[in-house]
Design an enzyme around this catalytic site. Sequence first.
Site: not given
Length: 280
Positions: A226, A230
């Site tokens: 996760t 990004d």
Amino acid sequence: MPSITVIGSVNLDIVAKAARLPAPGETVTGAELFRYPGGKGANQALAASRLGADVTLIARVGEDGAADEALALLRDGGVELSQCVALAGVPTGTALIAVAPSGENQIVVAPGANRHLAPNDVDIPVTDALICQLEVPVDTVAKVASEFTGFLAVNLAPAARIDVSVLQRADLVVVNETESAWYGESLGACDGMVATTRGAGRATLEQDGTLVAEAQPPVVESIDATGAGDTFTAALTVALVEGQKPQDALAFACAAGAVATTKMGAQPSLPMRDEVMSNG
Ligand code: RIB
């Protein structure tokens, strides 16, 4: 130190670390539960800040306790939040995340306040680069893309229909291999560079369909993917805006993304620059 503005989402991530990911219709029990600050926009903002950029985040949250939790690490990290506005009557965005021991995840997002970042709400400050993703309305992304004249990076995640003008305008488009397959030939409209990540596999950077750079992420012990995409997006933008050559910038972004998989949670795992350099 480059200045970077991120226009994007803020979520509170509710994470279940389970023995495996459930199949459709299946219940997997025995998981451990965690809460972490997340959201693709917020993760990219904090990642860029930890890598040395001067960062402003433009976003929307609810007037609730989840917003305080979701913004805590951005505040600690010195990200400028004066355009991160709390709205009455809508909840802060929430992501429900299941993580397997391999680090693979499944994510469902309830966008809440992120849906309310309207095109006319955005006042872009003077900034070297702008990073957008698609957890806020695509019309807002299209409007800022048409107005901003500096370096524009667009992470096409999660996959969504987007005006072709955004693809034409972006200096850098970032997709993972699932998103790349979803967008298919429409990525041919990109006039700038297209970076494609492939998890632990080689990432590529292309311009006009021609390979410009290719890099292999370092081998790490992944426990939670996760926020890795990004981190990659933020690191590649920071490195390119700093003037690094495409090959060096891609290797830096691969190392940053890999390091981000070695700790649980989106924002707790975002690396500082020296951690990236020692894994590059
Ligand atoms: O990219 C990871 C992020 O996607 C998580 O932090 C979650 O909030 C979802 O938005």
